[in-house]
Structure formats: structure tokens, C-alpha cells
Design an enzyme around this catalytic site. Sequence first.
Site, mmCIF file in Angstrom:
data_model
loop_
_atom_site.group_PDB
_atom_site.id
_atom_site.type_symbol
_atom_site.label_atom_id
_atom_site.label_comp_id
_atom_site.label_asym_id
_atom_site.label_seq_id
_atom_site.Cartn_x
_atom_site.Cartn_y
_atom_site.Cartn_z
ATOM 1 N N GLU A 103 53.886 53.988 35.255
ATOM 2 C CA GLU A 103 53.484 55.009 36.217
ATOM 3 C C GLU A 103 54.453 55.097 37.398
ATOM 4 O O GLU A 103 54.758 56.183 37.880
ATOM 5 C CB GLU A 103 52.080 54.643 36.714
ATOM 6 C CG GLU A 103 51.322 55.755 37.374
ATOM 7 C CD GLU A 103 49.911 55.298 37.688
ATOM 8 O OE1 GLU A 103 49.518 55.434 38.852
ATOM 9 O OE2 GLU A 103 49.227 54.789 36.781
ATOM 10 N N ASP A 104 54.929 53.921 37.853
ATOM 11 C CA ASP A 104 55.707 53.865 39.099
ATOM 12 C C ASP A 104 57.193 53.577 38.916
ATOM 13 O O ASP A 104 57.935 53.551 39.898
ATOM 14 C CB ASP A 104 55.116 52.789 40.025
ATOM 15 C CG ASP A 104 53.688 53.106 40.436
ATOM 16 O OD1 ASP A 104 53.307 54.288 40.359
ATOM 17 O OD2 ASP A 104 52.951 52.178 40.821
ATOM 18 N N ASP A 286 11.821 42.931 51.235
ATOM 19 C CA ASP A 286 12.328 42.144 50.095
ATOM 20 C C ASP A 286 13.855 42.144 50.030
ATOM 21 O O ASP A 286 14.441 42.535 49.035
ATOM 22 C CB ASP A 286 11.735 42.649 48.774
ATOM 23 C CG ASP A 286 11.945 44.139 48.578
ATOM 24 O OD1 ASP A 286 12.206 44.827 49.576
ATOM 25 O OD2 ASP A 286 11.843 44.613 47.436
#
Length: 732
Positions: A103-104, A286
Site C-alpha cells: 500500500e505504501d 450494575d
Amino acid sequence: MNTDATAISIASGSAADAKPGNTNYTNADPAFRVFVDTLSYLEPEELALVIEAYRFSEEAHQGQTRLSGEPYITHPLAVAGALAEWRMDSQAIIAALLHDVMEDTTVTKAEIAARFQKPVADLVDGLSKLEKIEFQSYQVAQAENFRKMLMAMAHDLRIVMIKLADRLHNLQTMAHVRPDKRRRIARETLEIYVPIATRLGLNNISRQLQDLAFRHVHPMRFRVLKRAINAVRGNRRELLSKILDGIHSKLHEENIEAGVFGREKSLYSIYRKMAEKHLSFSQVLDIYGFRIIVRDIPTCYLTLGALHARYKPVPGKFKDYIAIPKGNGYQSLHTTLIGPYGTPIEIQIRTQSMHNLAEEGIASHWLYKDSEESGAHLQVKMHKWLHSLLELQSSAGDSSEFLEHVKVDLFPDEVYVFTPKGRILALPRGATVIDFAYAVHTDIGHHCVAARIDHELSSLSAELANGNQVEIITAPQASPNPAWLTYVKSGRARSKIRQYLRTKQQDGSSELGENMLNQELLVLGIRPSEVPTAVWERVIRDSGKKSKREFLADIGLGRGLATIFARRLAAHGEVPLVEAGAPAPLVVRGTEGTAIQLATCCLPIPGDPIVGYLRQGQGLQIHTANCSVALKSRNSEPSNWIRVGWEPETGKYFDVRIKVTALNVRGVLGRVATGISQAGANIENVSMDGENLGMYTVLHFLVQVSGRLHLASLMRRLRRMTDVVRIVRDQE
């Protein structure tokens, strides 16, 4: 799971100092040394390959930094470290180290496959975004990226494990990201990644993702709630200690060996409870629960009985997820008890194996040998769910629609219902009879008309509850109704209904397009049947369509003009010409479905002069020739209007509105309705004017007639009634 330890920036040394077979990493980066030490479960040759992958990733990302200024390699190292904590295999860890290189950087899938084998390359490719393709908008691009990731998940579960670890580390290190981008990523996490983690049983990572995303989406609310919890933590310590002692003493009294643990609910789950139930923090009692781990399933039920003897259970708050596990394989007994001072106590009872699955889900398959059998069973369930995504993909119109279906299908809350033969089906909370029908089989969903819920006749829109037994009633002529989309809950049902309606629309649009094109060809002196196949193929190819059906459907939907395509066909010399004829009107039956629709403004019926308006992407809408809506549009868009006429015998009934002014006397509505019925017309709807008109009342009927002659006969019959003063056809 904590990935902070692996997020230290690399300040000195490199992977070259950590050579295969060399256990001395004194010169290597501290984060890398910690990472390598966690890989002791791998074989030496696998460890060597992981180290090589680290070196490869470090070189590929050389010079790249994160927004914090740290070297980029710190991120893939942190992601790989998280996978090492899950004790995942070397291929998954290598893919985590390389998950951003495609991708990079300039690294290709082929390079990764050549160096680290094809399975690793496939994993990295499944994790890479489609950034080189141009999309219409960011939303469409994100939808397509999710589609790609989810499809890859269906083939290899390790992809989602890497993606979740990636998202967790990104959320942990978003301090330097723009606030608007932080909020977008956090919302995306809550909408997609948290439900995926929950669906895979990864409750531990799911809680971490929820709280981190909550902090970025609502930073002020997060801080206020955190301060409030810290403030009450000390105040409630004595109460919690008293409850814990009470549970211990009761279990000891019954000779039950168990581990008892108090647990604080996550910030996000407390916030969601406050938001959903409109509670203030002081009303949420609770915020603590208790978990009891016992040795086997019979002891789970013995423990439940012992606790119910000690504290009173809250009616309707007991759930047996051991007998009927959740869709993600989760098993436990849940009960809520009234403790000291009327405080509600939430209790979960489970075995150690169930606990491993509950906390780590699908990751327990790699983590715990003692739950290997359960892990394998869980893997089968998860693969079944993931492969259902492939079915959703095949029936979705586009990536955005696919993502919508998946979001619906990711709801963690489920209801469990039974078929007449005792088979259990898990459906989203709020699911209806139609959801159940499609869960059984697509054909049953397409042809369902009613159902019996617990042996009582019920409608298709009836909402199902836990434990219902449902029997579907079908009819061969029945088909999906667009109105079903307003109340179905499951992604499968919504997807199948839309697919059916799309196909039906395309079939009708294709038929309409063919009729329109044939009409234009005859005007040009061309018999449609004599157009050579080669000419058809050439024109279809030039128009960018895949088939003749798609080509004709575009004409029917108004995306292409029949006149232009007819001229393109005529432009080829191979088409024989005959004597040109006068343009004939397009014949309308009124039964064409979505391709040809009768306008609701004027409700045309056979016998009315009509015109057709071709709406872009929606087909042909039929209006009466004197319709006020049509007259306005015909002046502004004359090219969109075409000549149409009725088929002589339609064999169908058509809606028409009539307005009856009658004497305001007792029983007048019943007498008028009887007159309509005796005229052979069906009453679809009736209403009365709200104003008090004294001696007169105005009745509005929506009736069904076969045509204009039938309507005239009906109106003559009503005019002869003594109570009726005036009757007119009501057209907007």
C-alpha cells in the site's frame, strides 16, 4: 492483550543484528528484542523467516515516519507483536510485518510471493486497500475496501486477526491525527470492527476497541464517565467485598470448587446502557459483575442453583447460553440476582474452556491447547458465517449495499427460534417471520404468505422472541413485496429480497425496452426480427453493455433513448429495409410490474386516454392525458413523453378513487359500500371528511374496477341510490 510494549520506536540497531540461529540481540532495538522473545513457540527456520520479513519491511519503509515522528516500522512491529501474543503461525506474523508494504511502497505482490511464498502474499493483498482505483466518493471507496477485506476474510480467517490488531494499534496511537479524522476512524471502528470482533468471539479485543473508539468519538463524555467511575470505585469496595464473601461462603458450603472474580464493566458498555435506557450514571447500579469459573458443565448448573438459594434471582434475567450457544460460539450461564441493599448483581458461570473461548474467541484456537476441540468447532462456525458473506456479495447490487447488509448481519444481540423439527436458528434481535423464512431457505422466503408462531396464526411482520417455534406457510404464486424491506432485520433476507426485486425490475425493463426499440425500428422501416445477430452484437458492444438483456433494460429504464439505438442499428448496411410505418403507440397491459407503473396522482384505468413519462433509471410512468401533473411536465420535458395505449383485454383490476356526497343519515356508509360490492368492484380503502357538514357527508373510496366502462356502471348504480346526492371520480 496489550500492544504498548511493542510500540517503542526503533532508535538503534537493526534486524541484521538478530540473525537466524543467533540468540544474542544485545545490539538490536529493544522492541525488536521483546518481539523475538515472544516467538519462542516457532520452529528455528520459521523464526529465521520472520526475522527476514522484519528486515525486508524495515528496508521497504526506510525514511517513512508516523505522524508522531516515530519510524514507520514501529507500527507493523506492534501489529506482529499482537499476533505473537495470540501465538499465531509464522505466515500470519510475516504478513503482519509486511501488511503495509504493498500500500505504501513500491513492493508488489509478486515480490512478496517470490520471497515469502504465495500464502503470505495473499494475506498481504487481502489487507491492502484499493487506493489505485478512482471512486466516486470516500464512502464508496471505503465500502469497496471493506468488501475486499471481508471477501478475503471468508477465505482466510487470519486476515481479520491481522486487521483487528492493526486497527487496535492505530487507535492506541492516534494522538497526532486530526480530530475529524480521529472521530471518523473511531466511528468506523464501532460500526464495523467491534461487531466483527464480537462476531468472532474476540471479546477482549472488542472491549479495548470500544473504549478506545469511545474516547475519540466522545472525548468529553469519556473523561466525565471515567472520573465518575473512579469516584465510586472506592465507595463500592465494601459492598463488592461483602458480595464476594457471600458467594465464596455459599460455594464452600455446597463443596463447589470455583474461581470467583469481580469485574468492572467497560466504559463504553456503561455509556451505551445510559444512552439506550436514558439513565443517569447514579441510576446505573450494575457497573460491576462477577464471573465464576468451575471445572465442568454439571457444576455450572449446581453453582447456579446454589446462588439462587443465596440471593433472589430477577425474573426474566436468566439466560442459558450453554444449552443454546450464541452464534459466535459463546457459552455461559447468565443470571441477575438481588444482592445486599437491593443491589443487582450480574453473574456469569462458565468452565475454563468456555472462558478461553469467551475472551479470545477464534484466537483461542491458536492460544489454548485445552480448548482445541472447541476451537476447531468455533472455526467451523466462523467459516460458515464468513462464507455467508460470499452469498451476500453475489446478491448485493454494489459495495455500499453489500456493506449495509454486512452491518445488519453483525448485530451481536440475537434471538433463538426453533423450526417445527427442532432445529435452532439464530437471528438478529427484532427479526420477523420473513427473516426466519429466508434463514430456512431462499425459496421459502420468496413464497411465504403467513406463519404459525407457537401454533398460532401470525402475520409476516410479526417480531420473533426467544424460544418461539415458527412454521412458515407458503403459496406457489406468492412473491417478495418491496414493503418487506421496511421491517426485515437480517442481512440475508434484505439481500435476497433486493436481488429478487432487481431481477424482476430488469426483466420488466428489458421487455419494455424491447417494445420501445421495436416501435422505433418499424418507424425506420426495419423489421426487428430481421436485424442480423452480428449487428446486434456490434451495437451492444459499442454501448458498453454485457448482454442484449442489459442493453434493452437500459432503454426501458430511460438510461438510453430507443430512437438513438434504432438509428445505430439502421446505420449498418446489413439491415434489410421495408416500407416505413406510422409510429404506433406502445401497448400497456397494467401488469408489467416495476417497469411500467400507473401514476398515483391520476390513477389511470383502461379506457382513459393515456401518455407515458420515461423517468431516468425508473422506467415508464403512465398518466391520464388530462392529468395536471403530466401537463406541467409535458411542457418542460417533451422528449421524455411517449405515445401509449391500452391493450384491449387486460384481465386485471385497477385502483380508482371516487368521492361520494351523501345524506348524513344512519347506515349510509354500509348502503353505499353494499352498492359498490353489488357492482362487482372491490373496496380497497374508505375514509370520511372530518368536518361536520350538517345534513351531508362526503365519503372517499379507493375501489378496484376493470376499466372505464366498469367504473361508469358502478357510478350509475350509486347515483340511483336515494341517499347519494353526488358522485365524481376523484383525481388529484
